[in-house]
Design a protein around this motif. Structure first.
Motif, PDB file in Angstrom:
ATOM      1  N   ILE A 267     -47.083  41.627   3.071  1.00  0.00           N
ATOM      2  CA  ILE A 267     -47.095  41.493   1.615  1.00  0.00           C
ATOM      3  C   ILE A 267     -48.099  42.464   1.009  1.00  0.00           C
ATOM      4  N   PHE A 268     -49.285  42.530   1.631  1.00  0.00           N
ATOM      5  CA  PHE A 268     -50.288  43.471   1.108  1.00  0.00           C
ATOM      6  C   PHE A 268     -49.767  44.891   1.190  1.00  0.00           C
TER       7      PHE A 268
ATOM      8  N   PHE B  43     -54.968  41.372  -3.764  1.00  0.00           N
ATOM      9  CA  PHE B  43     -53.521  41.506  -3.935  1.00  0.00           C
ATOM     10  C   PHE B  43     -53.081  40.905  -5.272  1.00  0.00           C
TER      11      PHE B  43
ATOM     12  N   GLU C  70     -45.531  49.651  -3.445  1.00  0.00           N
ATOM     13  CA  GLU C  70     -44.856  49.582  -4.725  1.00  0.00           C
ATOM     14  C   GLU C  70     -45.710  50.209  -5.835  1.00  0.00           C
ATOM     15  N   LYS C  71     -47.017  50.027  -5.695  1.00  0.00           N
ATOM     16  CA  LYS C  71     -47.926  50.493  -6.738  1.00  0.00           C
ATOM     17  C   LYS C  71     -47.815  52.008  -6.909  1.00  0.00           C
TER      18      LYS C  71
ATOM     19  N   SER D 286     -51.826  43.898  -7.477  1.00  0.00           N
ATOM     20  CA  SER D 286     -50.476  44.219  -7.037  1.00  0.00           C
ATOM     21  C   SER D 286     -49.511  44.326  -8.213  1.00  0.00           C
TER      22      SER D 286
ATOM     23  N   ASP E  58     -45.042  53.224  -9.068  1.00  0.00           N
ATOM     24  CA  ASP E  58     -44.896  52.481 -10.323  1.00  0.00           C
ATOM     25  C   ASP E  58     -44.868  53.397 -11.546  1.00  0.00           C
TER      26      ASP E  58
ATOM     27  N   GLY F  14     -47.193  45.475  -1.398  1.00  0.00           N
ATOM     28  CA  GLY F  14     -47.820  45.601  -2.701  1.00  0.00           C
ATOM     29  C   GLY F  14     -48.314  47.003  -2.946  1.00  0.00           C
TER      30      GLY F  14
ATOM     31  N   ILE G  70     -59.446  37.238   4.684  1.00  0.00           N
ATOM     32  CA  ILE G  70     -58.107  36.829   4.250  1.00  0.00           C
ATOM     33  C   ILE G  70     -58.118  36.447   2.769  1.00  0.00           C
TER      34      ILE G  70
ATOM     35  N   LEU H 167     -51.559  32.959   9.220  1.00  0.00           N
ATOM     36  CA  LEU H 167     -51.677  33.351   7.818  1.00  0.00           C
ATOM     37  C   LEU H 167     -51.898  34.855   7.707  1.00  0.00           C
ATOM     38  N   ALA H 168     -52.802  35.358   8.560  1.00  0.00           N
ATOM     39  CA  ALA H 168     -53.123  36.784   8.507  1.00  0.00           C
ATOM     40  C   ALA H 168     -51.877  37.615   8.776  1.00  0.00           C
TER      41      ALA H 168
END
Lengths: 369, 423
Positions: B18-19, A43, B25-26, A47, B29, B22, A36, B11-12
């Motif tokens: 989000i990962f 990230f 989006e890359k 990112s 770009d 990310g 994690i 959390l995971a």
């Protein structure tokens, strides 16, 4: 008997299973935590997500990551046999702090020491040449003298003014108001103070309207405007005045707190014996708060030794105001000479260390630590 | 334990999208080139304006960032592993430092061809270190110019001097009329003093000549040699005489180089001449800039020794590459063409070295003649302080000027500078 054997075998198998399971979990949980944290790091590093999202993730990752690391480490240590847990547990608590201290302070200092024996490009060993430079170069000698001035005038001024104001405020009805006013500059950064004082010392030729406060005052009394920050050697004093302006509040607050601790019976006894006010201050109050004065002084001495921001924003070290830290900065980042820059940094570290050590010992005496 | 596991799981799960986001989006770009340079405010705006056609044509985004503390910050960023893709280095010495540390990408063949085609050889020499070329010049400047308020001069009957003697006579005539000839200011934050080094260089070129100048730059001619001392003395005759310089030494030391020209445009002028590079027009008051040709006159700082004529002293930012990517290469090749300078030339305040440039692009006769002088100059030399090792060129030479104006003896100043020259 056969039954009990079966039972033992069964419990043995069960125990083994539990043990394997425990070990498995003990490995699995830290692994998950690591994955994690690593994913979060990657990230944040790569990112191209919107900055707001990155900022939120950074906060969660930073704060949550620390909590996660600590939680997992603590959990892991608690699962170990009791005698091992007892030995390891303190390191779970103090370990991160030590690791950060080592990584950000100890190793860089060692690296600076190593680099200080090499040339500008850190390629060839040059022995003590950089240290010979540090103690013979005219600009370096100038900065040593200036730093001494900073220590004597800056510390003396801040502590002296702090003491006087604390004593006077102590005898005033409006103590809180006075102390708040004097303390306010503490909230301003050194760079901010430098920018403010640039305007106070600003110069315009005679006949033009003076935008600098100090020149506006002197021209009002008919004196020629002065380029204050170029007037050697007084310009050093003008820069030191900024430090005093900033640090008097700090000295005053600490000294004022110590003054409250002086027993009034002793002071009254002194007065009954016929001591004047000055005599009371000199013979009772000052000896009583002496350790506080020493602590405040050493703290400001360290600040004066490291002084950089004020000099950099006001003069850039020109006009004979160079100090050790500004020389180090120039060698390192303007002249790209890593050898000389590191050598000066080491000299500065060596100069600060004894004061720092004394300061901490003094704090220890007061059980501040 | 269960609680911690639960937190880990939450959390995971929370972070997974989000990962994923990310990454997605890359892929879509835009290509970006980051450029870090020393010019800020108006100059930065004009640079961004000038490269807009490139962005529109290629779809590559060029992000320019400028800082007044560029010399310091670029070193910090490169050392910290956070180098920009391209940096505009105002000092060849900085380029030498980075090249010596293998931080730079050398010029590739297609860029090399453009360099041959579009530039005079002097620019390749200035962008090279140990036989390898790293830097491409874009905006350059010429510094040997004296600016004056045209209308006030006409009213007073002053005419631009052709020789140093004429200049001296003009200065004395101004003093006799109750006028102060020069406005000089050398304050520039951490770089305070560079205006003075420019004056010294101009005078060195005029008294000792280009060959001695080159030897001086490499320290074959020591800093405390008679030639250098003579140059300082010529300057001292002007600067150290309070009749000749507005506000005297204090004004010189404490006035920012950009503000120093302002007394020229007071009514009546408080000072009558200002020696500075072509970029200074960008600092003139707005109403003066709007009517530049009517309000401002300019002449080249006269020669002293007629054998060397009127030499031109100049400088410029060279663009070097830290990160080798196709879009970075494409932008560098754009910078090596006149197209990249045209819009800035039209906006004013910049000269360009391109051989094939169209002089009509410059907005007024003043800049057109400066550009022409630059391309045609027989003796052109790069700013010596930019060529000297940083310890001297961005250090003791600057502070030496400040110390000298502040009252330190000339011999002591020159000896200090010579001693600081890295062995």
């Amino acid at each position: 008997m056969a039954d009990s054997k079966k039972l033992r075998e069964g419990s043995f198998a069960g125990n083994t299973l539990v043990a394997v399971g425990r070990i498995g979990i003990s490995i699995f949980v830290p692994l998950v935590a690591f994955v994690i944290l690593w994913a979060g790091f990657i990230f944040l590093k790569e990112s191209k997500a919107p900055p707001a999202l990155i900022a939120i993730v950074a906060i969660i990752w930073g704060v949550g990551g620390v909590a996660l690391l600590f939680g997992v480490a603590d959990w892991f240590v608690n699962r170990l046999p009791l005698h091992v847990t007892k030995k390891l547990q303190p390191f779970v608590f103090v370990g991160p702090a030590l690791a950060i201290l080592a990584w950000y302070l100890f190793f860089p200092t060692l690296r600076s020491l190593y680099l200080s024996f090499f040339d500008a490009q850190s390629k060839n060993f040059v022995g003590l040449a950089n240290y010979i430079y540090a103690f013979t170069d005219p600009k370096m000698l100038e900065s040593f003298v200036n730093n001494l001035l900073w220590i004597i005038l800056g510390t003396g001024g801040s502590v002296g003014m702090g003491l006087i104001i604390a004593l006077l405020a102590d005898r005033s009805r409006y103590e809180k108001v006075y102390k708040s006013i004097v303390f306010t500059p503490m909230a301003i950064s050194f760079v901010g103070a430098g920018v403010i004082w640039r305007f106070i010392y600003a110069y315009k030729p005679a006949g033009e309207s003076q935008i600098g406060l100090l020149n506006a005052i002197v021209t009002f009394f008919g004196v020629e405007p002065q380029a204050w920050i170029t007037l050697r050697p007084w310009n050093n004093v003008f820069l030191i005045a900024i430090l005093i302006w900033l640090q008097t509040g700090y000295a005053m607050v600490i000294i004022s707190a110590a003054l409250k601790g002086v027993p009034s019976q002793i002071i009254e006894a002194g007065r009954i014996d016929g001591a004047t006010e000055l005599r009371v201050i000199r013979s009772i109050i000052i000896p009583y708060i002496f350790t506080t004065l020493v602590t405040v002084s050493t703290t400001i001495i360290i600040i004066s030794l490291k002084i950089f921001d004020i000099v950099y924003t006001m003069t850039g070290g020109q006009y004979g105001t160079e100090v050790i830290a500004s020389m180090q900065y120039k060698q390192m980042f303007n002249f790209y000479d890593f050898g000389k820059g590191s050598a000066i940094a080491i000299v500065l570290v060596l100069a600060v260390t004894p004061v720092m050590w004394y300061n901490l010992r003094q704090f220890n005496k007061q059980e501040g630590f | 334990m269960k609680r911690i596991l639960f937190v880990v799981l939450v959390l995971a799960i929370a972070l997974t999208p989000i990962f994923a986001g990310g990454k997605a989006e890359k892929a879509s770009d835009q290509k970006t080139v980051t450029v870090f340079g020393a010019f800020v405010d108006e100059e930065a705006r004009r640079f961004e304006e000038a490269i807009r056609p490139f962005e529109e044509r290629t779809g590559i985004k060029v992000v320019y960032e400028g800082s007044k503390d560029f010399e310091t910050l670029i070193s910090v960023r490169v050392e910290g592993g956070n180098a920009p893709d391209i940096a505009g280095l105002p000092q060849p010495g900085l380029m030498h430092n980075f090249a010596a540390k293998d931080k730079l990408v050398p010029v590739w063949s297609s860029l090399n061809a453009l360099l041959d085609k579009n530039y005079a050889p002097v620019w390749r020499d200035l962008g090279s270190y140990n036989g390898t070329t790293y830097g491409i010049f874009h905006r350059v400047n010429a510094k040997s110019f004296v600016w004056y308020p045209k209308k006030a001069w006409a009213a007073a009957g002053y005419v631009p001097p052709k020789t140093w003697d004429e200049l001296n006579r003009l200065m004395d005539r101004m003093v006799a009329n109750g006028h102060t000839p020069w406005a000089v200011g050398i304050e520039a934050g951490g770089a305070t003093g560079w205006v003075g080094t420019d004056w010294i260089e101009d005078i060195m070129l005029r008294t000792a000549g280009p060959d001695a100048y080159d030897k001086w730059v490499s320290n074959e001619l020591a800093f405390n040699s008679p030639e250098v001392k003579a140059a300082f003395e010529v300057l001292g005759k002007i600067w150290m005489d309070p009749r000749y310089v507005y506000g005297g030494k204090n004004y010189i030391l404490t006035t920012s180089f950009g503000d120093a020209q302002q007394p020229l445009f007071d009514n009546p002028p408080k000072a009558w001449m200002h020696r500075q590079g072509n970029f200074i027009t960008g600092f003139f008051p707005d109403d003066i800039q709007d009517n530049l040709e009517e309000e401002v006159g300019v002449f080249a700082l006269p020669g002293i020794n007629s054998a060397y004529g009127i030499p031109i002293l100049g400088g410029g930012d060279q663009f070097v590459v830290f990160n080798d990517r196709p879009e970075v290469r494409e932008f560098m090749e754009y910078l090596a063409t006149w197209e990249s300078g045209k819009l800035w030339a039209q906006a004013g305040g910049a000269l360009f070295p391109y051989l094939d440039q169209d002089l009509n692009a410059y907005p007024n006769e003043i800049e057109r003649s400066l550009a022409e002088a630059l391309v045609d100059a027989k003796v052109f030399r790069f700013d010596a302080s930019d060529l000297m090792p940083a310890q001297v060129g961005a250090g003791t030479f600057w502070s030496g000027i400040v110390d000298w104006v502040g009252g330190k003896s000339l011999d002591a100043v020159l000896n200090d500078i010579q001693r600081s020259w890295p062995k």
